[in-house]
Design an enzyme around this catalytic site. Structure first.
Site, PDB file in Angstrom:
ATOM      1  N   GLU A 121       5.825  20.944  11.506  1.00  0.00           N
ATOM      2  CA  GLU A 121       5.656  20.222  10.242  1.00  0.00           C
ATOM      3  C   GLU A 121       4.816  21.131   9.344  1.00  0.00           C
ATOM      4  O   GLU A 121       3.642  21.355   9.621  1.00  0.00           O
ATOM      5  CB  GLU A 121       4.936  18.893  10.514  1.00  0.00           C
ATOM      6  CG  GLU A 121       4.524  18.126   9.280  1.00  0.00           C
ATOM      7  CD  GLU A 121       3.599  16.945   9.627  1.00  0.00           C
ATOM      8  OE1 GLU A 121       3.765  16.315  10.691  1.00  0.00           O
ATOM      9  OE2 GLU A 121       2.698  16.670   8.817  1.00  0.00           O
TER      10      GLU A 121
ATOM     11  N   ARG B 106      -0.075  21.365   1.825  1.00  0.00           N
ATOM     12  CA  ARG B 106      -1.487  21.399   1.445  1.00  0.00           C
ATOM     13  C   ARG B 106      -1.845  22.725   0.822  1.00  0.00           C
ATOM     14  O   ARG B 106      -2.987  22.921   0.412  1.00  0.00           O
ATOM     15  CB  ARG B 106      -2.378  21.184   2.679  1.00  0.00           C
ATOM     16  CG  ARG B 106      -2.215  19.826   3.277  1.00  0.00           C
ATOM     17  CD  ARG B 106      -3.067  19.652   4.514  1.00  0.00           C
ATOM     18  NE  ARG B 106      -2.451  18.652   5.360  1.00  0.00           N
ATOM     19  CZ  ARG B 106      -2.871  18.299   6.556  1.00  0.00           C
ATOM     20  NH1 ARG B 106      -3.945  18.872   7.069  1.00  0.00           N
ATOM     21  NH2 ARG B 106      -2.236  17.388   7.241  1.00  0.00           N
TER      22      ARG B 106
ATOM     23  N   THR C 191       2.487  16.221   4.764  1.00  0.00           N
ATOM     24  CA  THR C 191       1.578  15.965   3.639  1.00  0.00           C
ATOM     25  C   THR C 191       2.363  15.938   2.322  1.00  0.00           C
ATOM     26  O   THR C 191       1.944  16.520   1.323  1.00  0.00           O
ATOM     27  CB  THR C 191       0.419  16.995   3.578  1.00  0.00           C
ATOM     28  OG1 THR C 191      -0.007  17.322   4.904  1.00  0.00           O
ATOM     29  CG2 THR C 191      -0.764  16.412   2.829  1.00  0.00           C
TER      30      THR C 191
ATOM     31  N   LYS D 252       4.628   7.565  11.000  1.00  0.00           N
ATOM     32  CA  LYS D 252       3.502   8.342  11.509  1.00  0.00           C
ATOM     33  C   LYS D 252       2.328   7.365  11.682  1.00  0.00           C
ATOM     34  O   LYS D 252       2.127   6.494  10.833  1.00  0.00           O
ATOM     35  CB  LYS D 252       3.154   9.429  10.491  1.00  0.00           C
ATOM     36  CG  LYS D 252       1.940  10.267  10.833  1.00  0.00           C
ATOM     37  CD  LYS D 252       1.898  11.498   9.938  1.00  0.00           C
ATOM     38  CE  LYS D 252       0.612  12.275  10.135  1.00  0.00           C
ATOM     39  NZ  LYS D 252       0.708  13.628   9.554  1.00  0.00           N
TER      40      LYS D 252
HETATM   41  C1  3PG Z   1      -2.258  15.793  10.072  1.00  0.00           C
HETATM   42  O1  3PG Z   1      -2.172  16.109   8.936  1.00  0.00           O
HETATM   43  O2  3PG Z   1      -1.313  15.240  10.628  1.00  0.00           O
HETATM   44  C2  3PG Z   1      -3.522  16.012  10.784  1.00  0.00           C
HETATM   45  O3  3PG Z   1      -4.416  16.703   9.985  1.00  0.00           O
HETATM   46  C3  3PG Z   1      -3.373  16.721  12.076  1.00  0.00           C
HETATM   47  O4  3PG Z   1      -4.398  16.270  12.823  1.00  0.00           O
HETATM   48  P1  3PG Z   1      -5.200  17.245  13.779  1.00  0.00           P
HETATM   49  O5  3PG Z   1      -5.614  18.427  12.941  1.00  0.00           O
HETATM   50  O6  3PG Z   1      -6.375  16.422  14.248  1.00  0.00           O
HETATM   51  O7  3PG Z   1      -4.281  17.628  14.891  1.00  0.00           O
END
Ligand code: 3PG
Length: 222
Positions: free
Chosen positions: A47, A51, A75, A135
């Protein structure tokens, strides 16, 4: 542009890969070696989060040069990002929350989309759009597997992609819950490892993540 596959096929594929690496990429030149490291480690999925300004270019390079990697966009907060993801070849769109505008756009364009939820009200708002795979974010801070099982109980047809605080040590407990499609996480490819071009390290941690997801390994401290 990569033709989209149906949401049912996306979910079937995610149920096989079981781990969705969540990637923040600053330099598009890192995209292809990163994708190869994930795939070589046994995680043929990613994914790419919107960002950073280079997210769309990173996705474009991955879909062009590492077509075996199942690549989506993360995101995605506004419809313009969903459009950029589609143009870059993303096979699915994920978001941390529920944006009706993003969901409307994706549904109008046939893009499989998985909005983020963390409360029963949010689950019901997403259900009203017809989407049944969501999600669950942020998974660990919200209460982890126990919270997920509690929130899932009333919504018997809903499946989840927990993300946030998941790692090789706790992923097994999420994947043991049948209503979990796959888990997202950044632990096998943190931003600083990517920036330092530690692709062998990412490959090795991806392998441990893949083994943990298949129940072949116990907790690994990163
Ligand atoms: C996301 O955007 O899905 C999270 O920031 C990922 O979470 P993690 O960095 O705790 O794995």
């Amino acid at each position: 542009m990569t033709p989209f596959i149906s949401s049912a096929k996306v979910i079937a594929r995610l149920r096989v890969v079981r781990v969705v690496p969540v990637i923040v990429i600053d330099d598009a030149d890192d995209a292809v070696p990163l994708a190869r490291a994930l795939a070589d480690g046994g995680l043929a999925c990613a994914e790419i989060t919107f960002r950073t300004p280079r997210a769309a270019e990173a996705l474009r390079r991955i879909t062009a040069e590492v077509p075996d990697l199942f690549a989506g966009a993360g995101t995605v907060l506004i419809p313009a990002q969903a459009a950029a993801a589609r143009d870059a070849g993303a096979q699915f769109v994920v978001a941390p929350g529920f944006s009706p505008a993003v969901v409307d756009y994706c549904q109008a364009h046939g893009i499989p989309v998985y909005p983020g939820v963390a409360t029963p009200t949010e689950v019901e708002a997403v259900l009203a759009t017809g989407i049944t795979t969501m999600k669950f974010f942020p998974a660990e801070p919200m209460g982890g597997v126990a919270f997920l099982k509690a929130i899932a109980a009333p919504y018997v047809d809903v499946q989840f992609i927990p993300t946030g605080g998941i790692n090789a040590g706790n992923i097994g407990s999420y994947l043991a819950f049948p209503r979990v499609v796959a888990c997202g996480g950044s632990w096998m490819a943190p931003t600083d490892w990517i920036a330092a071009k530690q692709f062998d390290r990412i490959r090795d941690e991806s392998r441990r993540a893949a083994e943990a997801a298949q129940g072949k390994a116990t907790a690994v401290t990163v």
